[in-house]
Motif scaffolding. Structure first.
Motif, PDB file in Angstrom:
ATOM      1  N   ASN A 131      45.527  40.887  38.521  1.00 19.87           N
ATOM      2  CA  ASN A 131      45.326  41.550  37.233  1.00 19.87           C
ATOM      3  C   ASN A 131      43.866  41.593  36.799  1.00 19.87           C
ATOM      4  O   ASN A 131      43.533  42.255  35.815  1.00 19.87           O
ATOM      5  N   SER A 132      43.016  40.882  37.510  1.00 19.34           N
ATOM      6  CA  SER A 132      41.597  40.880  37.159  1.00 19.34           C
ATOM      7  C   SER A 132      40.982  42.197  37.635  1.00 19.34           C
ATOM      8  O   SER A 132      41.224  42.642  38.750  1.00 19.34           O
ATOM      9  N   PRO A 133      40.169  42.850  36.781  1.00 21.72           N
ATOM     10  CA  PRO A 133      39.602  44.139  37.196  1.00 21.72           C
ATOM     11  C   PRO A 133      38.577  44.006  38.316  1.00 21.72           C
ATOM     12  O   PRO A 133      38.005  42.938  38.531  1.00 21.72           O
ATOM     13  N   LEU A 134      38.366  45.113  38.997  1.00 24.23           N
ATOM     14  CA  LEU A 134      37.295  45.168  39.995  1.00 24.23           C
ATOM     15  C   LEU A 134      35.972  45.348  39.271  1.00 24.23           C
ATOM     16  O   LEU A 134      35.923  45.945  38.196  1.00 24.23           O
ATOM     17  N   VAL A 169      44.605  44.399  49.431  1.00 20.04           N
ATOM     18  CA  VAL A 169      43.929  43.657  48.359  1.00 20.04           C
ATOM     19  C   VAL A 169      42.780  42.830  48.918  1.00 20.04           C
ATOM     20  O   VAL A 169      41.726  42.702  48.294  1.00 20.04           O
ATOM     21  N   ALA A 206      44.588  36.949  39.748  1.00 19.20           N
ATOM     22  CA  ALA A 206      43.643  37.682  40.602  1.00 19.20           C
ATOM     23  C   ALA A 206      44.032  39.154  40.694  1.00 19.20           C
ATOM     24  O   ALA A 206      43.174  40.043  40.633  1.00 19.20           O
ATOM     25  N   ARG A 261      37.309  40.298  42.600  1.00 20.13           N
ATOM     26  CA  ARG A 261      37.537  40.736  41.221  1.00 20.13           C
ATOM     27  C   ARG A 261      36.514  40.124  40.252  1.00 20.13           C
ATOM     28  O   ARG A 261      35.911  39.085  40.532  1.00 20.13           O
ATOM     29  N   ALA A 298      40.738  35.058  42.671  1.00 25.24           N
ATOM     30  CA  ALA A 298      40.159  36.320  42.221  1.00 25.24           C
ATOM     31  C   ALA A 298      38.861  36.629  42.976  1.00 25.24           C
ATOM     32  O   ALA A 298      38.543  37.792  43.241  1.00 25.24           O
ATOM     33  N   GLY A 354      33.109  38.187  41.896  1.00 25.99           N
ATOM     34  CA  GLY A 354      33.507  39.143  42.925  1.00 25.99           C
ATOM     35  C   GLY A 354      32.393  39.535  43.868  1.00 25.99           C
ATOM     36  O   GLY A 354      32.581  40.368  44.748  1.00 25.99           O
ATOM     37  N   TYR A 357      39.763  38.069  46.190  1.00 19.51           N
ATOM     38  CA  TYR A 357      40.215  39.449  45.993  1.00 19.51           C
ATOM     39  C   TYR A 357      39.063  40.370  45.547  1.00 19.51           C
ATOM     40  O   TYR A 357      39.270  41.558  45.355  1.00 19.51           O
TER      41      TYR A 357
END
Lengths: 339, 338
Positions: free
Chosen positions: A324-327, A35, A322, A90, A85, A97, A88
């Motif tokens: 569950n947050s989309p890329l 991750v 984090a 995201r 997040a 991100g 990660y």
């Protein structure tokens, strides 16, 4: 000025939140392999220095820092879910991100961002202070960096300009005794001569002081004095805050597919100085401050435990958010190159 | 119309911007006295030392200070005295100014203008004469303008100051003191818009900065020989107005690119590649580049003159695209020395 008990409890809570956040970043490498790729640098061990410094700020003041940057926005009130997040990579990250662990920023809270180039942020902090000076509202900028940065030209150039122009800036050097693996006395002329690194302030005719960065009240008092000096138009101060980072410089680096991990601290891994590291852990500023607050009757053990429980629940929520947050959409990056 | 110089036009544009917007301030080495090329002379009298800020010789710090001030709401116009000195500030410029907006997910912007000047021709040697604009064009996040005329220098500077992104304006020391005509009121020149300075059916010449007047000179000489040349000054290198260049090449079928920087890795290579792809079916000859050889710049007048591409080399390149003999009868420019 002694902070009232409410402030002291707040400072303890912020220290615990930073510690728990960093623990969850570190655990991500084992709990959720893959991750986090790239680089993270943890602030565990520096919580008292960070929280004590930030406690000296008032609204309108700003802070700017380096790549070891998770602690400052937490202390400034940034949303830990958005910070996690970001680490990660995201969409829900505080920078969408695009920045990552080394480039956190939260402008709304006065956190001007960070640089992964050692000492690069120091002149930028001076520039923010120049803007504050022209605004004339008495705002002050805290500029954080490590002991390694004091070997860069940008540090020396900036201290000269800041003192010359009496800029409202406080230079806070977190001296953690290592530049990655090299001990400070192996690369710093002051340290080699047995002198504090704050000696460098003398060259620029500004006050320089060395403090125990493990005591948040000492840090708060010292930084508050420097901030007051800056607000009054008397110029910058260099504060050397002695800390001991409790994790290695950063996570291991490996090609995609190879799991990353946090290696042993350099004191042990490189120098075999087990006792040095154990002593540092015994001096851990977070339990140290907790014991002091309990001893002085500011907190009960149960209350202190509840603060830890709350922080752990907050950071669990941050990890869940984090994960569950989309890329981000790769093509969307092109929209952010120019303002 | 008014007669002025490129240098004075920039100074006037700075004063106008500072009058219009109190966030605009100038900083750099020797700026209150005007600098070696007198650009900022007189500004301190009107705007004071806080807004016309002399700095120590600390390029990294002053570039970082300009970035920090820009992020905090000011509109700094930083002067780096020679583009050769930009090496000392490149970390700040390339690693932060260019990336802050991106890395912060759009929270930060860096409305910084960095003015500097390059170019040879003053016997100033290898560290005061370079043309390094292609380095800057290689960094996403920076905008790069490189005007050749006073009117464009003033107009582009106004647009650069208004732009929310870091913009580097690369001036040219040999252009500063030529007498030029400019309108009484200089309008902002949009970033990313080329200027077609002369239209001709036979060959397109894209020239940058100091080579624009040389290209116009060559075009005059070629016209006397019946060869009609289009001369385009891109004015902005990032973002590049490729459409104007491609449209012209589709008409002429021939392209010469002229810049003073060394040929290897120069912005001419980028223009050639992009135009070659977009106008491949229209090209009647290989794209020619006129540029400096791959060597540092010597102080010796003979060596510097031989190094610098000028109108004769542009003339020869145009003739090569036409398949003509070089130095033929009727070409009024002397043949360049090898």
């Amino acid at each position: 000025m002694t902070l009232d008990t409410g402030h002291q409890i707040t400072m303890y809570r912020q220290m615990v939140r930073i510690r728990e956040f960093e623990e969850r970043v570190k655990r991500t490498f084992t709990d959720h392999p893959g991750v986090i790729r790239g680089h993270t640098h943890l602030a565990d061990g520096a919580e008292a220095s960070i929280v004590g410094s930030i406690a000296a700020m008032r609204p309108g003041d700003q802070a700017i820092a380096t790549y070891r940057c998770h602690g400052y926005p937490i202390a400034l009130g940034s949303d830990t879910s958005a910070l996690m997040a970001e680490i990660y990579g995201r969409v829900g990250g505080i920078c969408g991100g695009y920045g990552g662990s080394m480039h956190l920023a939260d402008i709304a809270r006065g956190f001007l961002g960070t640089s992964a180039i050692v000492a690069q942020n120091i002149p930028q902090g001076a520039g923010a202070a120049y803007a504050a000076q022209l605004r004339g509202r008495g705002d002050v900028v805290l500029t954080f960096f490590g002991d390694g940065a004091t070997k860069q030209g940008a540090f020396h150039e900036s201290l000269n300009v800041a003192a010359l122009w009496r800029l409202p800036v406080v230079f806070i050097m977190e001296n953690n005794s290592f530049s990655v693996t090299v001990r400070t006395e192996e690369e710093d002329a002051n340290a080699a001569a047995g002198e504090p690194l704050a000696t460098k302030a003398k060259a620029y005719s500004m006050p320089g002081t060395t403090i125990d960065g493990g005591d948040p009240l000492v840090v708060q008092q010292t930084v508050a004095d420097a901030v007051a000096r800056a607000r009054a138009g008397d110029g910058p101060t260099l504060i050397e805050s002695l800390v001991y980072r409790l994790s290695a410089h950063g996570n291991s680096i490996a090609p995609p597919g190879v799991p990353l991990h946090y290696p042993e601290h350099e004191a042990v891994a490189i120098y075999g100085a087990v006792e040095e590291y154990e002593a540092a852990k015994r001096g851990d500023p977070v339990p140290r401050f907790r014991a002091r607050l309990i001893e002085s009757g500011v907190l009960t053990g149960d209350q202190a435990g509840a603060i830890v429980d709350e922080a752990q629940a907050e950071m669990q929520a941050a990890v869940d958010f984090a994960l569950n947050s989309p890329l981000p959409e790769p093509a969307a990056a092109l929209n952010h190159v120019y303002a | 119309m008014t007669r002025t110089t490129y240098a004075r036009a920039i100074g006037t544009a700075l004063a106008t911007a500072m009058r219009d917007d109190e966030r605009v301030f100038v900083l750099g080495e020797d700026v209150s006295a005007g600098g070696p090329f007198t650009i900022t002379r007189g500004l301190v009298d009107e705007f004071g030392k806080d807004r016309v800020r002399d700095t120590p010789i600390s390029e990294a710090a002053i570039c970082g200070i300009a970035i920090g001030a820009a992020q905090s709401g000011l509109r700094p116009v930083l002067e780096i005295m020679y583009i050769d000195f930009l090496t000392l500030a490149l970390d700040q410029l390339a690693n932060m100014a260019a990336k802050a907006h991106f890395m912060s997910g759009g929270q930060l912007s860096v409305p910084l203008v960095l003015r500097t000047q390059g170019g040879a021709g003053q016997r100033a040697g290898a560290q005061h004469s370079q043309s390094l604009e292609s380095w800057l064009c290689h960094v996403p996040g920076l905008k790069v303008v490189m005007p050749s005329r006073a009117v464009d220098a003033a107009g582009l500077l106004a647009s650069a100051i208004a732009d929310p992104n870091p913009v580097v304006m690369v001036e040219n020391k040999t252009l500063y003191f030529r007498s030029e005509e400019v309108p009484d009121t200089v309008e902002p020149v949009p970033l990313g818009q080329a200027a077609v300075l002369r239209t001709g059916r036979d060959v397109t010449v894209v020239a940058l900065s100091g080579l624009v007047p040389e290209a116009l000179h060559a075009a005059d000489a070629l016209a006397a020989d019946g060869i009609e040349v289009t001369v385009i000054d891109p004015r902005t290198l990032v973002p590049l107005d490729l459409d104007t260049i491609v449209a012209s090449v589709r008409r002429t079928g021939r392209l010469v690119i002229a810049h003073e920087a060394v040929r290897d890795g120069g912005i001419g290579a980028e223009i050639a590649a992009a135009t070659g792809r977009a106008a491949f079916d229209h090209l009647d000859a290989p794209i020619e580049r006129v540029a400096a050889p791959f060597e540092p710049i010597a102080v010796s007048p003979v060596a510097e003159d031989a190094y610098l591409p000028r109108a004769p080399q542009i003339r020869d390149a145009v003739l090569r695209t036409l398949g003509r003999e070089l130095n033929r009868e009727g070409c009024r420019l002397p043949r360049p020395t090898a």
